[in-house]
Motif scaffolding. Structure first.
Motif, PDB file in Angstrom:
ATOM      1  N   ALA A  58       0.772  -1.119   0.113  1.00 40.09           N
ATOM      2  CA  ALA A  58       0.107   0.026   0.255  1.00 40.09           C
ATOM      3  C   ALA A  58       0.860   0.992  -0.067  1.00 40.09           C
ATOM      4  O   ALA A  58       0.521   2.220  -0.684  1.00 40.09           O
ATOM      5  CB  ALA A  58      -0.804  -0.067   1.155  1.00 40.09           C
ATOM      6  N   GLU A  59       1.918   1.155   0.763  1.00 42.50           N
ATOM      7  CA  GLU A  59       2.947   2.393   0.647  1.00 42.50           C
ATOM      8  C   GLU A  59       3.504   2.624  -0.668  1.00 42.50           C
ATOM      9  O   GLU A  59       3.791   3.837  -0.974  1.00 42.50           O
ATOM     10  CB  GLU A  59       4.031   2.100   1.715  1.00 42.50           C
ATOM     11  N   ASP A  60       3.623   1.644  -1.360  1.00 42.95           N
ATOM     12  CA  ASP A  60       4.225   1.734  -2.588  1.00 42.95           C
ATOM     13  C   ASP A  60       3.320   2.472  -3.485  1.00 42.95           C
ATOM     14  O   ASP A  60       3.537   3.424  -4.182  1.00 42.95           O
ATOM     15  CB  ASP A  60       4.569   0.345  -3.347  1.00 42.95           C
ATOM     16  N   ILE A  61       1.918   2.069  -3.551  1.00 44.35           N
ATOM     17  CA  ILE A  61       0.927   2.709  -4.245  1.00 44.35           C
ATOM     18  C   ILE A  61       0.809   3.977  -3.822  1.00 44.35           C
ATOM     19  O   ILE A  61       0.462   4.866  -4.814  1.00 44.35           O
ATOM     20  CB  ILE A  61      -0.284   1.621  -4.072  1.00 44.35           C
ATOM     21  N   ASP A  62       0.998   4.449  -2.680  1.00 41.76           N
ATOM     22  CA  ASP A  62       0.799   5.874  -2.188  1.00 41.76           C
ATOM     23  C   ASP A  62       1.888   6.722  -2.877  1.00 41.76           C
ATOM     24  O   ASP A  62       1.643   7.782  -3.030  1.00 41.76           O
ATOM     25  CB  ASP A  62       0.717   5.830  -0.742  1.00 41.76           C
ATOM     26  N   THR A  63       2.852   6.138  -3.119  1.00 44.37           N
ATOM     27  CA  THR A  63       3.926   7.051  -3.700  1.00 44.37           C
ATOM     28  C   THR A  63       3.932   7.147  -5.095  1.00 44.37           C
ATOM     29  O   THR A  63       4.319   7.869  -5.797  1.00 44.37           O
ATOM     30  CB  THR A  63       5.411   6.583  -3.418  1.00 44.37           C
ATOM     31  N   TRP A  64       3.054   6.338  -5.707  1.00 41.67           N
ATOM     32  CA  TRP A  64       3.086   6.520  -7.158  1.00 41.67           C
ATOM     33  C   TRP A  64       2.236   7.825  -7.794  1.00 41.67           C
ATOM     34  O   TRP A  64       2.567   8.118  -9.061  1.00 41.67           O
ATOM     35  CB  TRP A  64       2.254   5.251  -8.056  1.00 41.67           C
ATOM     36  N   ASP A  65       1.670   8.508  -7.173  1.00 43.96           N
ATOM     37  CA  ASP A  65       0.935   9.564  -7.520  1.00 43.96           C
ATOM     38  C   ASP A  65       1.843  10.698  -7.499  1.00 43.96           C
ATOM     39  O   ASP A  65       1.679  12.005  -8.121  1.00 43.96           O
ATOM     40  CB  ASP A  65      -0.200   9.805  -6.981  1.00 43.96           C
ATOM     41  N   ARG A  66       3.119  10.573  -7.014  1.00 45.70           N
ATOM     42  CA  ARG A  66       4.147  11.433  -6.960  1.00 45.70           C
ATOM     43  C   ARG A  66       5.506  11.273  -7.707  1.00 45.70           C
ATOM     44  O   ARG A  66       6.554  11.853  -7.820  1.00 45.70           O
ATOM     45  CB  ARG A  66       4.793  11.830  -5.396  1.00 45.70           C
ATOM     46  N   VAL A  67       5.335  10.432  -8.562  1.00 43.77           N
ATOM     47  CA  VAL A  67       6.350   9.900  -9.543  1.00 43.77           C
ATOM     48  C   VAL A  67       6.061  10.066 -11.105  1.00 43.77           C
ATOM     49  O   VAL A  67       4.856  10.068 -11.459  1.00 43.77           O
ATOM     50  CB  VAL A  67       7.032   8.336  -9.250  1.00 43.77           C
ATOM     51  N   ALA A  68       7.241  10.262 -11.858  1.00 38.78           N
ATOM     52  CA  ALA A  68       6.971  10.210 -13.251  1.00 38.78           C
ATOM     53  C   ALA A  68       6.096   8.844 -13.800  1.00 38.78           C
ATOM     54  O   ALA A  68       6.451   7.682 -13.286  1.00 38.78           O
ATOM     55  CB  ALA A  68       8.184   9.923 -13.965  1.00 38.78           C
ATOM     56  N   ASN A  69       5.162   9.000 -14.540  1.00 39.44           N
ATOM     57  CA  ASN A  69       4.094   8.112 -14.973  1.00 39.44           C
ATOM     58  C   ASN A  69       3.423   7.433 -13.865  1.00 39.44           C
ATOM     59  O   ASN A  69       3.068   6.438 -14.083  1.00 39.44           O
ATOM     60  CB  ASN A  69       4.837   7.030 -15.760  1.00 39.44           C
ATOM     61  N   GLY A  70       3.259   8.221 -12.794  1.00 38.02           N
ATOM     62  CA  GLY A  70       2.529   7.833 -11.640  1.00 38.02           C
ATOM     63  C   GLY A  70       1.057   7.381 -11.906  1.00 38.02           C
ATOM     64  O   GLY A  70       0.571   6.245 -11.310  1.00 38.02           O
ATOM     65  N   SER A  71       0.354   8.388 -12.551  1.00 42.20           N
ATOM     66  CA  SER A  71      -0.973   7.933 -13.002  1.00 42.20           C
ATOM     67  C   SER A  71      -1.185   6.828 -13.755  1.00 42.20           C
ATOM     68  O   SER A  71      -2.074   6.064 -13.712  1.00 42.20           O
ATOM     69  CB  SER A  71      -1.394   9.541 -13.851  1.00 42.20           C
ATOM     70  N   GLY A  72      -0.021   6.504 -14.757  1.00 43.35           N
ATOM     71  CA  GLY A  72      -0.187   5.394 -15.552  1.00 43.35           C
ATOM     72  C   GLY A  72      -0.219   4.160 -14.721  1.00 43.35           C
ATOM     73  O   GLY A  72      -0.577   3.129 -15.006  1.00 43.35           O
ATOM     74  N   LYS A  73       1.065   4.170 -13.928  1.00 34.32           N
ATOM     75  CA  LYS A  73       0.966   2.955 -12.964  1.00 34.32           C
ATOM     76  C   LYS A  73      -0.129   2.817 -12.004  1.00 34.32           C
ATOM     77  O   LYS A  73      -0.559   1.489 -11.902  1.00 34.32           O
ATOM     78  CB  LYS A  73       2.433   3.115 -11.970  1.00 34.32           C
ATOM     79  N   LEU A  74      -0.917   3.801 -11.563  1.00 31.85           N
ATOM     80  CA  LEU A  74      -2.082   3.590 -10.726  1.00 31.85           C
ATOM     81  C   LEU A  74      -3.193   3.107 -11.591  1.00 31.85           C
ATOM     82  O   LEU A  74      -3.934   2.172 -11.047  1.00 31.85           O
ATOM     83  CB  LEU A  74      -2.336   4.910 -10.014  1.00 31.85           C
ATOM     84  N   ALA A  75      -3.340   3.523 -12.768  1.00 32.32           N
ATOM     85  CA  ALA A  75      -4.258   3.131 -13.673  1.00 32.32           C
ATOM     86  C   ALA A  75      -4.289   1.693 -13.989  1.00 32.32           C
ATOM     87  O   ALA A  75      -5.129   0.846 -14.148  1.00 32.32           O
ATOM     88  CB  ALA A  75      -4.335   3.969 -14.806  1.00 32.32           C
ATOM     89  N   ALA A  76      -2.896   1.228 -14.249  1.00 33.84           N
ATOM     90  CA  ALA A  76      -2.347  -0.137 -14.590  1.00 33.84           C
ATOM     91  C   ALA A  76      -2.812  -1.048 -13.576  1.00 33.84           C
ATOM     92  O   ALA A  76      -3.327  -2.214 -13.637  1.00 33.84           O
ATOM     93  CB  ALA A  76      -1.153  -0.298 -14.904  1.00 33.84           C
ATOM     94  N   TYR A  77      -2.585  -0.632 -12.357  1.00 35.31           N
ATOM     95  CA  TYR A  77      -2.631  -1.404 -11.184  1.00 35.31           C
ATOM     96  C   TYR A  77      -4.226  -1.677 -11.052  1.00 35.31           C
ATOM     97  O   TYR A  77      -4.646  -2.507 -10.493  1.00 35.31           O
ATOM     98  CB  TYR A  77      -1.931  -0.807  -9.738  1.00 35.31           C
ATOM     99  N   TYR A  78      -4.992  -0.676 -11.045  1.00 37.95           N
ATOM    100  CA  TYR A  78      -6.375  -0.599 -10.818  1.00 37.95           C
ATOM    101  C   TYR A  78      -7.026  -1.586 -12.119  1.00 37.95           C
ATOM    102  O   TYR A  78      -7.804  -2.389 -11.520  1.00 37.95           O
ATOM    103  CB  TYR A  78      -6.827   0.863 -10.845  1.00 37.95           C
ATOM    104  N   ALA A  79      -6.382  -1.492 -12.904  1.00 39.02           N
ATOM    105  CA  ALA A  79      -7.030  -2.325 -14.360  1.00 39.02           C
ATOM    106  C   ALA A  79      -6.774  -3.595 -14.083  1.00 39.02           C
ATOM    107  O   ALA A  79      -7.355  -4.533 -14.457  1.00 39.02           O
ATOM    108  CB  ALA A  79      -6.520  -1.691 -15.610  1.00 39.02           C
ATOM    109  N   ASP A  80      -5.895  -3.965 -13.318  1.00 37.32           N
ATOM    110  CA  ASP A  80      -5.392  -5.773 -13.019  1.00 37.32           C
ATOM    111  C   ASP A  80      -6.389  -6.321 -12.100  1.00 37.32           C
ATOM    112  O   ASP A  80      -6.372  -6.184 -10.829  1.00 37.32           O
ATOM    113  CB  ASP A  80      -4.236  -5.701 -12.579  1.00 37.32           C
TER     114      ASP A  80
END
Length: 173
Positions: free
Chosen positions: A14-36
């Motif tokens: 969960a902590e990794d996911i929490d950092t993704w909105d602050r990194v390059a391509n974070g939205s893409g990482k979050l969307a890919a995770y949500y889609a899986d």
């Protein structure tokens, strides 16, 4: 749920996911995770929550649009829950964010189970009719009239009944 999710040798928490909105391509990482669908539901919803909080509806709705059948219905239901929670809360900014998401979710109204659709429709109607013709104290993204029209398409009888009640009360004022 903050457990590890293993992908090869990498474990996502969960902590990794929490950092993704602050990194390059974070939205893409979050969307890919949500889609899986193989990811744990709690962590997928956490990823969706970050996209929603950032106002990245394009990424969220892109995941929904790309999904098919029962999977799409599941995603629409999850987003309906997010929208309903904000619409029924006390924070005008959160309500506005919920109304914006609800407007888009209602485009998939045929995919919503009644136990998710009914509270969303009721929350949308309450919000839209409360703010129609009034100055909104928060940042309003979607006019209440647009949200009402989205409900009218998704649930015409509920919109008709609420609209008539609204007009009767307005005539008495």
């Amino acid at each position: 749920e903050t457990g590890h999710v293993y992908e090869g040798e990498l474990a996502f928490t969960a902590e990794d996911i929490d950092t993704w909105d602050r990194v390059a391509n974070g939205s893409g990482k979050l969307a890919a995770y949500y889609a899986d669908p193989a990811r744990p539901a709690a962590l997928r919803l956490r990823a969706a929550g970050h996209l929603y909080a950032k106002g990245d509806l394009a990424a969220l709705l892109g995941v929904v649009k790309a999904a098919q059948g029962p999977r799409q219905a599941e995603l629409v239901g999850e987003l309906a829950g997010l929208a309903t929670a904000d619409l029924t809360g006390d924070d005008p900014k959160a309500q506005a964010r919920g109304a914006e998401l609800a407007f888009h979710v209602l485009a998939y109204h045929a995919k919503l189970a009644p136990e998710l659709k009914t509270p969303l429709v009721e929350a949308c109607l309450d919000w839209a009719l409360a703010w129609t013709g009034r100055e909104y104290p928060g940042e309003r993204r979607r006019p209440p009239e647009d949200v009402f029209l989205a409900v009218a398409v998704a649930a015409p009888e509920a919109a008709r009944a609420a609209g008539l009640t609204f007009l009767r009360e307005a005539a008495q004022d």
